[in-house]
Each structure stands twice: as C-alpha cells, then as structure tokens.
Design a protein around this motif. Structure first.
Motif, short mmCIF file in Angstrom:
data_model
loop_
_atom_site.label_atom_id
_atom_site.label_comp_id
_atom_site.label_asym_id
_atom_site.label_seq_id
_atom_site.Cartn_x
_atom_site.Cartn_y
_atom_site.Cartn_z
N UNK A 129 0.82 -1.21 0.00
CA UNK A 129 0.00 0.00 0.00
C UNK A 129 0.86 1.26 0.00
N UNK A 130 1.93 1.29 0.79
CA UNK A 130 2.80 2.47 0.84
C UNK A 130 3.53 2.70 -0.47
N UNK A 131 4.12 1.65 -1.01
CA UNK A 131 4.84 1.79 -2.28
C UNK A 131 3.87 2.15 -3.40
N UNK A 132 2.70 1.50 -3.41
CA UNK A 132 1.69 1.83 -4.42
C UNK A 132 1.24 3.27 -4.33
N UNK A 133 1.02 3.76 -3.11
CA UNK A 133 0.63 5.15 -2.92
C UNK A 133 1.69 6.13 -3.39
N UNK A 134 2.95 5.83 -3.08
CA UNK A 134 4.05 6.69 -3.54
C UNK A 134 4.16 6.69 -5.06
N UNK A 135 4.03 5.53 -5.67
CA UNK A 135 4.11 5.45 -7.13
C UNK A 135 2.94 6.18 -7.80
N UNK A 136 1.76 6.05 -7.23
CA UNK A 136 0.61 6.76 -7.79
C UNK A 136 0.79 8.27 -7.65
#
Length: 185
Positions: A129-136
């Motif tokens: 979730x954290x990596x996905x949020x940063x990438x988004x």
C-alpha cells in the motif's frame, strides 16, 4: 426507489459526467483529483519550502469541495445505498485471484487481504500500500495529473498530452495486471 440501490448503467452515469464536464468547461475550470494534493500542501505551508506550492490556493477551493463530495458520496453509497457488495467478475479471474491468495475475490470491490483493517497488521500489505501510494502520487505529478484529470477533463478539452497520458495509464495497467501482479503475489 429500488434503482438507487443498484449500480447505474453507463447510459446514465456517462451523460451525468458529460454534463458536469460541460459545466466545468463553461465555467473555465479543469477537473482533477490529484491537483487537490497540491492545494492541501499549499494550505499546510509548503509554499515556504518549494515554489511549486507557492500559488493562490483559494482559487482552487471549489475543487476541494469536489473531493469532499466524492468522499462523503462514496461513504453514503457504500454504507447506505448498497444491498450487496459482491462484484460480478469472470469466474476465471476469480479462480486466478484465489490462486494468488485473494479468497475474497468476487465478494467485495476491494479485496480484504489488502484493504481490511486487519491487513494493516501484515507488513507485506502495508509495504504494498505504501509503495503503491508513492508510485501513484509520483506518477500523477510526473504526468501532470491523474487518470480522472487526463481521461475526463483533458480528453474533453481535446488535449494531446492527455491522450498520451491516458494511453500510458492503460499500458501501465496492463503491465501491472499481467506481469507485475503475478510476481508480487
């Protein structure tokens, strides 16, 4: 009133979106959800640290209302206007997701394995979730807007950069689903 509890078909939702876009274009406004992050950072004082955030945020107050409406409307729809949260997806897709460890596939819009409060205790889910949020967030900033801004507002304005961004969003989604998703899970 039974129709209010069902998902609305494209021929109702599409014209509603088009009507809102017409009103925004007529009023000289551009729609986009990610631009609100810039506005909120500016309100928080980020303009003192970075020139990107140094702008008149009050001109964007109307867009903050859109975000508040999306959050409140989503909450009302999910909690009071929905009988069933099951998702009607292809049985082969359900089987594939179940093989990847998503037992809730086809039962909810968001898989419990990633989005339930219990998932926050799982380090792998939290990292995803954290990596996905940063990438988004990075992708929205790098592309000059998010999917809603480019696909709805930008294409309505016939902007070539928005068309290129939307094509990139679709290619990225296909790469994620068919190549990266099976590797991660």
């Amino acid at each position: 009133m039974e129709w209010i509890f069902e998902p609305w078909p494209w021929y109702v939702a599409g014209p509603l979106i088009a009507g809102i876009m017409f009103l925004l274009l007529f009023g000289g406004k551009n729609f986009g959800m990610s631009s609100n992050l810039r506005t909120m950072c500016t309100i928080g004082g980020a303009g003192k640290k970075a020139d990107f955030f140094n702008f008149n945020w009050k001109s964007q107050r109307w867009n903050l209302t859109v975000v508040a409406g999306a959050i409140i409307g989503g909450f009302i729809a999910a909690n009071f206007l929905s009988y069933d949260t099951a998702v009607d997806i292809d049985p082969d897709t359900v089987a594939t997701l179940e093989n990847l460890g998503f037992a809730s596939a086809g039962q909810a819009y968001l898989p419990d394995e990633l989005f339930a409060t219990d998932a926050l205790a799982d380090p792998m889910s939290l990292v995803i979730l954290l990596i996905g949020g940063l990438l988004i967030g990075f992708g929205a900033r790098y592309a000059g807007g998010c999917t809603s801004g480019h696909a709805i507002s930008g294409l309505s304005n016939l902007q070539l950069p928005s068309l290129i961004a939307v094509i990139g969003f679709f290619i990225g989604g296909l790469v994620m689903v068919h190549l990266l998703f099976p590797l991660i899970f």
